[in-house]
Scaffold this motif. Structure first.
Motif, PDB file in Angstrom:
ATOM      1  N   SER A 124       2.788 -11.427 -91.012  1.00  8.89           N
ATOM      2  CA  SER A 124       4.125 -11.375 -90.407  1.00  8.89           C
ATOM      3  C   SER A 124       4.214 -10.233 -89.400  1.00  8.89           C
ATOM      4  N   LEU A 125       3.552  -9.109 -89.686  1.00 14.29           N
ATOM      5  CA  LEU A 125       3.565  -7.969 -88.762  1.00 14.29           C
ATOM      6  C   LEU A 125       2.754  -8.240 -87.497  1.00 14.29           C
ATOM      7  N   THR A 126       1.712  -9.094 -87.610  1.00 10.87           N
ATOM      8  CA  THR A 126       0.901  -9.382 -86.422  1.00 10.87           C
ATOM      9  C   THR A 126       1.692 -10.103 -85.344  1.00 10.87           C
ATOM     10  N   MET A 127       2.811 -10.725 -85.709  1.00 14.21           N
ATOM     11  CA  MET A 127       3.630 -11.385 -84.696  1.00 14.21           C
ATOM     12  C   MET A 127       4.163 -10.375 -83.680  1.00 14.21           C
ATOM     13  N   PHE A 128       4.225  -9.101 -84.081  1.00 11.80           N
ATOM     14  CA  PHE A 128       4.716  -8.053 -83.176  1.00 11.80           C
ATOM     15  C   PHE A 128       3.751  -6.865 -83.177  1.00 11.80           C
ATOM     16  N   LYS A 129       2.470  -7.154 -83.305  1.00 10.67           N
ATOM     17  CA  LYS A 129       1.495  -6.063 -83.429  1.00 10.67           C
ATOM     18  C   LYS A 129       1.399  -5.237 -82.148  1.00 10.67           C
ATOM     19  N   TYR A 130       1.567  -5.863 -80.987  1.00 12.21           N
ATOM     20  CA  TYR A 130       1.473  -5.098 -79.739  1.00 12.21           C
ATOM     21  C   TYR A 130       2.700  -4.212 -79.558  1.00 12.21           C
ATOM     22  N   GLU A 131       3.862  -4.689 -79.998  1.00  6.41           N
ATOM     23  CA  GLU A 131       5.057  -3.853 -79.957  1.00  6.41           C
ATOM     24  C   GLU A 131       4.912  -2.665 -80.907  1.00  6.41           C
ATOM     25  N   ILE A 132       4.293  -2.900 -82.076  1.00  2.00           N
ATOM     26  CA  ILE A 132       4.063  -1.809 -83.029  1.00  2.00           C
ATOM     27  C   ILE A 132       3.067  -0.808 -82.462  1.00  2.00           C
ATOM     28  N   LYS A 149       6.607 -18.131 -70.923  1.00  2.00           N
ATOM     29  CA  LYS A 149       7.478 -18.077 -72.091  1.00  2.00           C
ATOM     30  C   LYS A 149       8.191 -19.398 -72.364  1.00  2.00           C
ATOM     31  N   ASN A 150       8.171 -20.291 -71.393  1.00  2.00           N
ATOM     32  CA  ASN A 150       8.852 -21.572 -71.563  1.00  2.00           C
ATOM     33  C   ASN A 150       7.899 -22.704 -71.913  1.00  2.00           C
ATOM     34  N   ALA A 151       6.640 -22.374 -72.198  1.00  2.00           N
ATOM     35  CA  ALA A 151       5.650 -23.409 -72.481  1.00  2.00           C
ATOM     36  C   ALA A 151       4.952 -23.117 -73.798  1.00  2.00           C
ATOM     37  N   VAL A 152       4.278 -24.130 -74.316  1.00  5.11           N
ATOM     38  CA  VAL A 152       3.512 -23.993 -75.549  1.00  5.11           C
ATOM     39  C   VAL A 152       2.288 -23.131 -75.290  1.00  5.11           C
ATOM     40  N   SER A 153       2.064 -22.136 -76.146  1.00  2.00           N
ATOM     41  CA  SER A 153       0.899 -21.266 -76.032  1.00  2.00           C
ATOM     42  C   SER A 153      -0.094 -21.609 -77.128  1.00  2.00           C
ATOM     43  N   ARG A 154      -1.366 -21.663 -76.779  1.00  2.00           N
ATOM     44  CA  ARG A 154      -2.372 -22.061 -77.763  1.00  2.00           C
ATOM     45  C   ARG A 154      -3.296 -20.920 -78.169  1.00  2.00           C
ATOM     46  N   GLY A 155      -2.969 -19.695 -77.767  1.00  2.00           N
ATOM     47  CA  GLY A 155      -3.744 -18.530 -78.180  1.00  2.00           C
ATOM     48  C   GLY A 155      -2.907 -17.611 -79.046  1.00  2.00           C
ATOM     49  N   PRO A 156      -3.478 -16.480 -79.496  1.00  4.92           N
ATOM     50  CA  PRO A 156      -2.723 -15.539 -80.331  1.00  4.92           C
ATOM     51  C   PRO A 156      -1.463 -15.021 -79.654  1.00  4.92           C
ATOM     52  N   ASP A 157      -1.508 -14.847 -78.333  1.00  2.00           N
ATOM     53  CA  ASP A 157      -0.317 -14.376 -77.623  1.00  2.00           C
ATOM     54  C   ASP A 157      -0.125 -15.070 -76.280  1.00  2.00           C
ATOM     55  N   THR A 158      -1.183 -15.624 -75.709  1.00  2.00           N
ATOM     56  CA  THR A 158      -1.091 -16.313 -74.420  1.00  2.00           C
ATOM     57  C   THR A 158      -2.061 -17.487 -74.422  1.00  2.00           C
ATOM     58  N   ASP A 159      -2.066 -18.231 -73.323  1.00  2.00           N
ATOM     59  CA  ASP A 159      -3.148 -19.181 -73.086  1.00  2.00           C
ATOM     60  C   ASP A 159      -4.279 -18.465 -72.350  1.00  2.00           C
ATOM     61  N   TYR A 160      -5.443 -19.121 -72.324  1.00  2.00           N
ATOM     62  CA  TYR A 160      -6.623 -18.497 -71.732  1.00  2.00           C
ATOM     63  C   TYR A 160      -7.240 -19.419 -70.686  1.00  2.00           C
ATOM     64  N   LEU A 161      -7.759 -18.797 -69.653  1.00  2.00           N
ATOM     65  CA  LEU A 161      -8.464 -19.523 -68.599  1.00  2.00           C
ATOM     66  C   LEU A 161      -9.641 -18.667 -68.152  1.00  2.00           C
ATOM     67  N   ALA A 162     -10.847 -19.188 -68.347  1.00  2.63           N
ATOM     68  CA  ALA A 162     -12.060 -18.477 -67.930  1.00  2.63           C
ATOM     69  C   ALA A 162     -12.622 -19.145 -66.683  1.00  2.63           C
ATOM     70  N   ILE A 163     -12.862 -18.352 -65.646  1.00  2.00           N
ATOM     71  CA  ILE A 163     -13.428 -18.884 -64.410  1.00  2.00           C
ATOM     72  C   ILE A 163     -14.647 -18.066 -64.008  1.00  2.00           C
ATOM     73  N   ASN A 164     -15.443 -18.630 -63.145  1.00  4.63           N
ATOM     74  CA  ASN A 164     -16.512 -17.881 -62.497  1.00  4.63           C
ATOM     75  C   ASN A 164     -15.868 -17.072 -61.374  1.00  4.63           C
ATOM     76  N   PRO A 165     -15.903 -15.728 -61.432  1.00  6.95           N
ATOM     77  CA  PRO A 165     -15.171 -14.923 -60.443  1.00  6.95           C
ATOM     78  C   PRO A 165     -15.785 -14.960 -59.042  1.00  6.95           C
ATOM     79  N   TYR A 166     -16.904 -15.653 -58.883  1.00 11.91           N
ATOM     80  CA  TYR A 166     -17.518 -15.805 -57.560  1.00 11.91           C
ATOM     81  C   TYR A 166     -17.225 -17.189 -56.979  1.00 11.91           C
TER      82      TYR A 166
END
Length: 523
Positions: free
Chosen positions: A34-42, A295-312
């Motif tokens: 339950s505390l992990t829901m606000f772990k970054y705020e803590i 904040k208005n969409a479904v998130s599938r990660g612990p706190d956000t969604d993720y996108l990995a790209i090749n930075p080149y």
């Protein structure tokens, strides 16, 4: 609905013993969860108040990255972090340790620009939020099995038993579910009230508990699950991997950060990149992992969604977004993650999971009390019953006390101690085992009352500490943003004190009744 008595007895036994075996472990998992829901705020609340050094709206991230690559090419090529929201130093890289795992000795080099000059600051990485998450995932069990913590597998087994307890509990309640669902019969004694409360919380939050039980099993044993599924897929991988490049890339040719951000936004319209983790930039398989927030969409990660790209090349390597029918297992796994993490509902979803997590802890605690009450009535002198009672009080109160003590330590020690993470761990286990030993030494009644009073005092010290630190340097007060944590701490402090007061009143009442019965017996 009628269920045969022998079937009810069987499922009652299953419900009782699966709940008792798994209850104490799951109590810690749910409370910390339950505390992990606000772990970054803590984490933010515990860190010293500081004056902002950057403005995320005006920071020239490209100039910052170019300057860092020019002066520290090897470190930047190995990997770095770029925070697009912070008002502190936005660029950092590890001089010791790594981002993954519960590494207590991690050292970070942070960097920001001041008058076009690179300003560096080396500091220890604070792991308070990670400690709370560690307790949630492992219930505090130390040691490793393979590449994961042993506590993860223990919680996985406990979650399997927990699933059986849920199913058997529903079957037990079926005959009287409609009649007694909302009944809280205080007039029939405390045992009946506890049973009604236990049943109400269990049934009302049943979907949540089924989701958590199932996903914990998946998290704990996903390697075995993937290995079994791989037997059916043969040479075809479950998750598609982008093949490495023919030649290693050169960090001097890194695509401009604004172009990368634009590419990420185009892939996920409506989402905003808030953090980027770069890795292996001078290899054949470089990556830039974007945390994408909406904040208005479904998130599938612990706190956000993720996108990995090749930075080149800006090619998408993997993502937590739905990827169509061709990526069934990727979509399925991401959905399971989102159901467990509770971030798919925004802030409302986080608060709902926070409350239901606390109700889950109550479910295990009340279940143990009901079992102990029943056993005490049968044989009040049985040693195993008294041991279980002391374990219940010691583990449940001890784990809460230990977490609050760590929070209080973090609030003050972060001002004085650089490498604080080992002290967090030492403080948690020291307070936990002292509480457990005190419960066995003094008995359940005294340990419960004194533990709750201590808990109320320590929890009240959290906002008091914030107030004292604010008064010490009033100039920093406008930059403080931990008021929500302080407010919740005050509510919990009052709640613990109220429970302790009621417990004291009950103990006095029970003693009067016992003395009266003794006098009548003597007469």
């Amino acid at each position: 609905m009628r269920v045969r008595p022998d079937i009810l007895r069987t499922y009652q036994g299953v419900h009782t013993w699966t709940g008792i075996i798994a209850g104490l472990v799951l109590f810690i998992g749910f409370y910390a969860g339950s505390l992990t829901m606000f772990k970054y705020e803590i984490q933010q609340w515990a860190e010293p108040i500081s004056v902002p050094v950057t403005d995320p709206k005006s920071t020239n991230y490209q100039a910052l990255i170019d300057k860092a690559i020019e002066q520290y090419p090897a470190q930047m090529a190995a990997g770095f972090e770029l925070d697009l929201l912070t008002s502190d130093a936005p660029l950092s890289w590890y001089t010791q340790g790594q981002a993954r795992g519960m590494e207590l000795d991690n050292q970070l080099q942070t960097a920001h620009l001041h008058e076009q000059q690179l300003v560096l600051n080396e500091q220890a990485e604070h792991k308070l939020a990670d400690l709370i998450d560690y307790l949630h995932r492992t219930a505090g069990f130390i040691g490793e099995i393979g590449h994961d913590q042993s506590g993860v597998y223990i919680l996985g087994i406990a979650a399997g038993l927990y699933f059986l307890a849920l199913v058997s509990g529903v079957i037990i309640l079926l005959p009287t579910l409609v009649k007694t669902f909302f009944a809280l019969r205080k007039e029939k004694g405390p045992s009946r009230f506890w049973l009604d409360s236990h049943n109400l919380v269990g049934i009302a939050s049943l979907p949540f508990h089924l989701i958590i039980a199932f996903t914990v099993v998946v998290f704990a044993f996903h390697d075995l699950i993937y290995g079994g599924l791989a037997q059916f897929y043969g040479d075809k991988p479950l998750f598609e991997r982008t093949p490495p490049a023919a030649q290693a890339y050169n960090i001097s040719e890194l695509t401009p950060i604004d172009t990368q951000i634009l590419a990420a936004k185009r892939y996920a319209p409506g989402y905003e990149p808030i953090h980027v983790s770069y890795n292996a930039l001078s290899s054949t398989s470089p990556s830039a992992l974007f945390k994408m927030s909406n904040k208005n969409a479904v998130s599938r990660g612990p706190d956000t969604d993720y996108l990995a790209i090749n930075p080149y090349s800006l090619e998408v390597l993997y993502t937590s977004y739905p990827q169509g029918e061709d990526s069934f297992w990727g979509n399925f796994t991401a959905s399971l993650f989102s159901l467990h993490f509770g971030t798919y509902g925004g802030d409302w979803g986080r608060w709902a999971y926070f409350i239901m997590g606390l109700f889950g802890a109550f479910l295990f605690y009340s279940g143990n009390l009901l079992w102990l009450d029943k056993r005490m009535k049968k044989d009040a002198h049985k040693t195993s019953t008294h041991v279980m009672a002391k374990l219940t009080i010691g583990v449940c109160l001890g784990s809460i006390l230990a977490v609050v003590a760590v929070l209080l330590l973090a609030k003050w020690a972060n001002l004085l101690i650089g490498k604080i993470n080992h002290h967090y761990m030492l403080c948690y286990y020291l307070i936990f085992f002292i509480s457990l030993a005190y419960s066995f030494k003094q008995g359940t009644n005294k340990a419960s009352y004194n533990g709750l009073i201590t808990l109320s005092i320590l929890t009240a010290c959290l906002p008091i500490s914030s107030a004292i630190q604010g008064l010490i340097d009033l100039a920093l007060l406008p930059y403080y943003n931990g008021y929500s944590v302080d407010f919740i701490a005050l509510i919990f402090s009052a709640g613990f004190f109220f429970i302790a007061k009621r417990l004291k009143q009950k103990s006095v009442k029970d003693k009067i009744i016992l003395d009266h019965k003794t006098i009548e017996f003597v007469r």
